[in-house]
Design a protein around this motif. Sequence first.
Motif, PDB file in Angstrom:
ATOM      1  N   THR A  52       0.826  -1.206   0.000  1.00  0.00           N
ATOM      2  CA  THR A  52       0.000   0.000   0.000  1.00  0.00           C
ATOM      3  C   THR A  52       0.855   1.250   0.000  1.00  0.00           C
ATOM      4  O   THR A  52       0.537   2.240  -0.670  1.00  0.00           O
ATOM      5  CB  THR A  52      -0.945  -0.011   1.220  1.00  0.00           C
ATOM      6  OG1 THR A  52      -1.779  -1.173   1.130  1.00  0.00           O
ATOM      7  CG2 THR A  52      -1.798   1.232   1.284  1.00  0.00           C
ATOM      8  N   GLU A  53       1.943   1.230   0.745  1.00  0.00           N
ATOM      9  CA  GLU A  53       2.822   2.395   0.826  1.00  0.00           C
ATOM     10  C   GLU A  53       3.343   2.805  -0.548  1.00  0.00           C
ATOM     11  O   GLU A  53       3.424   3.991  -0.859  1.00  0.00           O
ATOM     12  CB  GLU A  53       3.991   2.120   1.780  1.00  0.00           C
ATOM     13  CG  GLU A  53       3.592   1.963   3.229  1.00  0.00           C
ATOM     14  CD  GLU A  53       3.188   0.551   3.637  1.00  0.00           C
ATOM     15  OE1 GLU A  53       3.123   0.272   4.834  1.00  0.00           O
ATOM     16  OE2 GLU A  53       2.927  -0.275   2.733  1.00  0.00           O
ATOM     17  N   LEU A  54       3.697   1.816  -1.375  1.00  0.00           N
ATOM     18  CA  LEU A  54       4.168   2.119  -2.729  1.00  0.00           C
ATOM     19  C   LEU A  54       3.018   2.601  -3.621  1.00  0.00           C
ATOM     20  O   LEU A  54       3.211   3.452  -4.493  1.00  0.00           O
ATOM     21  CB  LEU A  54       4.859   0.910  -3.350  1.00  0.00           C
ATOM     22  CG  LEU A  54       6.196   0.516  -2.708  1.00  0.00           C
ATOM     23  CD1 LEU A  54       6.752  -0.733  -3.371  1.00  0.00           C
ATOM     24  CD2 LEU A  54       7.191   1.650  -2.770  1.00  0.00           C
ATOM     25  N   GLY A  55       1.828   2.081  -3.382  1.00  0.00           N
ATOM     26  CA  GLY A  55       0.649   2.551  -4.106  1.00  0.00           C
ATOM     27  C   GLY A  55       0.339   4.003  -3.776  1.00  0.00           C
ATOM     28  O   GLY A  55       0.037   4.809  -4.667  1.00  0.00           O
ATOM     29  N   VAL A  56       0.443   4.341  -2.486  1.00  0.00           N
ATOM     30  CA  VAL A  56       0.230   5.724  -2.066  1.00  0.00           C
ATOM     31  C   VAL A  56       1.302   6.622  -2.681  1.00  0.00           C
ATOM     32  O   VAL A  56       1.000   7.719  -3.169  1.00  0.00           O
ATOM     33  CB  VAL A  56       0.221   5.830  -0.524  1.00  0.00           C
ATOM     34  CG1 VAL A  56       0.287   7.281  -0.074  1.00  0.00           C
ATOM     35  CG2 VAL A  56      -1.006   5.147   0.054  1.00  0.00           C
ATOM     36  N   LEU A  57       2.529   6.169  -2.673  1.00  0.00           N
ATOM     37  CA  LEU A  57       3.611   6.945  -3.274  1.00  0.00           C
ATOM     38  C   LEU A  57       3.347   7.176  -4.764  1.00  0.00           C
ATOM     39  O   LEU A  57       3.547   8.284  -5.280  1.00  0.00           O
ATOM     40  CB  LEU A  57       4.957   6.236  -3.078  1.00  0.00           C
ATOM     41  CG  LEU A  57       6.175   6.915  -3.703  1.00  0.00           C
ATOM     42  CD1 LEU A  57       6.372   8.324  -3.159  1.00  0.00           C
ATOM     43  CD2 LEU A  57       7.419   6.069  -3.457  1.00  0.00           C
ATOM     44  N   THR A  58       2.880   6.168  -5.453  1.00  0.00           N
ATOM     45  CA  THR A  58       2.553   6.303  -6.871  1.00  0.00           C
ATOM     46  C   THR A  58       1.465   7.348  -7.083  1.00  0.00           C
ATOM     47  O   THR A  58       1.592   8.231  -7.942  1.00  0.00           O
ATOM     48  CB  THR A  58       2.115   4.942  -7.452  1.00  0.00           C
ATOM     49  OG1 THR A  58       3.157   3.989  -7.246  1.00  0.00           O
ATOM     50  CG2 THR A  58       1.785   5.049  -8.927  1.00  0.00           C
ATOM     51  N   CYS A  59       0.402   7.273  -6.283  1.00  0.00           N
ATOM     52  CA  CYS A  59      -0.689   8.258  -6.391  1.00  0.00           C
ATOM     53  C   CYS A  59      -0.199   9.662  -6.054  1.00  0.00           C
ATOM     54  O   CYS A  59      -0.596  10.640  -6.701  1.00  0.00           O
ATOM     55  CB  CYS A  59      -1.850   7.861  -5.473  1.00  0.00           C
ATOM     56  SG  CYS A  59      -2.685   6.362  -6.003  1.00  0.00           S
ATOM     57  N   LEU A  60       0.671   9.770  -5.064  1.00  0.00           N
ATOM     58  CA  LEU A  60       1.210  11.076  -4.691  1.00  0.00           C
ATOM     59  C   LEU A  60       2.065  11.660  -5.810  1.00  0.00           C
ATOM     60  O   LEU A  60       1.998  12.862  -6.088  1.00  0.00           O
ATOM     61  CB  LEU A  60       2.042  10.958  -3.408  1.00  0.00           C
ATOM     62  CG  LEU A  60       2.514  12.288  -2.835  1.00  0.00           C
ATOM     63  CD1 LEU A  60       1.333  13.028  -2.214  1.00  0.00           C
ATOM     64  CD2 LEU A  60       3.591  12.056  -1.803  1.00  0.00           C
ATOM     65  N   MET A  61       2.822  10.822  -6.487  1.00  0.00           N
ATOM     66  CA  MET A  61       3.641  11.302  -7.590  1.00  0.00           C
ATOM     67  C   MET A  61       2.767  11.722  -8.777  1.00  0.00           C
ATOM     68  O   MET A  61       3.101  12.676  -9.496  1.00  0.00           O
ATOM     69  CB  MET A  61       4.657  10.235  -8.020  1.00  0.00           C
ATOM     70  CG  MET A  61       5.734   9.961  -6.967  1.00  0.00           C
ATOM     71  SD  MET A  61       6.715  11.422  -6.552  1.00  0.00           S
ATOM     72  CE  MET A  61       6.035  11.909  -4.986  1.00  0.00           C
ATOM     73  N   ILE A  62       1.643  11.043  -8.981  1.00  0.00           N
ATOM     74  CA  ILE A  62       0.696  11.473 -10.024  1.00  0.00           C
ATOM     75  C   ILE A  62       0.132  12.842  -9.662  1.00  0.00           C
ATOM     76  O   ILE A  62       0.015  13.724 -10.517  1.00  0.00           O
ATOM     77  CB  ILE A  62      -0.426  10.427 -10.212  1.00  0.00           C
ATOM     78  CG1 ILE A  62       0.154   9.149 -10.815  1.00  0.00           C
ATOM     79  CG2 ILE A  62      -1.557  10.986 -11.079  1.00  0.00           C
ATOM     80  CD1 ILE A  62      -0.794   7.970 -10.786  1.00  0.00           C
ATOM     81  N   LEU A  63      -0.197  13.042  -8.379  1.00  0.00           N
ATOM     82  CA  LEU A  63      -0.680  14.349  -7.926  1.00  0.00           C
ATOM     83  C   LEU A  63       0.391  15.416  -8.140  1.00  0.00           C
ATOM     84  O   LEU A  63       0.112  16.494  -8.668  1.00  0.00           O
ATOM     85  CB  LEU A  63      -1.082  14.292  -6.446  1.00  0.00           C
ATOM     86  CG  LEU A  63      -1.529  15.608  -5.822  1.00  0.00           C
ATOM     87  CD1 LEU A  63      -2.808  16.128  -6.484  1.00  0.00           C
ATOM     88  CD2 LEU A  63      -1.728  15.436  -4.313  1.00  0.00           C
ATOM     89  N   ALA A  64       1.620  15.115  -7.768  1.00  0.00           N
ATOM     90  CA  ALA A  64       2.717  16.073  -7.926  1.00  0.00           C
ATOM     91  C   ALA A  64       2.950  16.396  -9.401  1.00  0.00           C
ATOM     92  O   ALA A  64       3.226  17.543  -9.758  1.00  0.00           O
ATOM     93  CB  ALA A  64       3.996  15.532  -7.288  1.00  0.00           C
ATOM     94  N   ALA A  65       2.824  15.396 -10.245  1.00  0.00           N
ATOM     95  CA  ALA A  65       3.029  15.608 -11.676  1.00  0.00           C
ATOM     96  C   ALA A  65       1.869  16.351 -12.326  1.00  0.00           C
ATOM     97  O   ALA A  65       2.019  16.887 -13.426  1.00  0.00           O
ATOM     98  CB  ALA A  65       3.227  14.260 -12.374  1.00  0.00           C
ATOM     99  N   SER A  66       0.729  16.426 -11.654  1.00  0.00           N
ATOM    100  CA  SER A  66      -0.468  17.055 -12.225  1.00  0.00           C
ATOM    101  C   SER A  66      -0.833  18.383 -11.593  1.00  0.00           C
ATOM    102  O   SER A  66      -1.668  19.105 -12.143  1.00  0.00           O
ATOM    103  CB  SER A  66      -1.662  16.101 -12.075  1.00  0.00           C
ATOM    104  OG  SER A  66      -1.395  14.866 -12.678  1.00  0.00           O
ATOM    105  N   LEU A  67      -0.245  18.715 -10.475  1.00  0.00           N
ATOM    106  CA  LEU A  67      -0.675  19.911  -9.740  1.00  0.00           C
ATOM    107  C   LEU A  67      -0.255  21.211 -10.427  1.00  0.00           C
ATOM    108  O   LEU A  67      -0.690  22.279 -10.035  1.00  0.00           O
ATOM    109  CB  LEU A  67      -0.161  19.862  -8.298  1.00  0.00           C
ATOM    110  CG  LEU A  67      -0.950  20.659  -7.271  1.00  0.00           C
ATOM    111  CD1 LEU A  67      -2.433  20.346  -7.330  1.00  0.00           C
ATOM    112  CD2 LEU A  67      -0.421  20.409  -5.887  1.00  0.00           C
TER     113      LEU A  67
END
Length: 137
Positions: free
Chosen positions: A6-21
């Motif tokens: 889950t931690e890596l899944g959260v990191l992936t989602c966070l990086m998508i947010l960072a790449a889209s913000l």
Amino acid sequence: MESFPTELGVLTCLMILAASLWIPYIVGVNKYDVPGSEPFVRPTPLEQFPAWVHRAHRAHLNLLEQALPFAVLVLLLDRLDGFTALTFWTCIVFFWIRIAHAAGMIMGWAAMPLRPLLFLVGWVCCLLLAYAVFAAS
């Protein structure tokens, strides 16, 4: 195949947010024509745009400030096989705090003292992950 933590899944989602913000900021910059400015020669000062455009820029920068340490800590924990219930919940809280921080900042809802408190909770999450790194090593 091994399970995906889950931690890596959260990191992936966070990086998508960072790449889209960056998107709200760019939309705002391109939506408002500032007379006398030449954005391709020199960027127009943020003060000449509506407040939400400046807040969108700051939301992106604030996320990047915390995303880097968070990402490094999660990757260290993965390398050390150090994922626990603490890291599971810390990562989930961190992600939703960053969503609340970005949305609240862009919309103008996260005023004093809420915005600094959200940022502080993100910092505490990074400290908890750092603790987990040292506990796992």
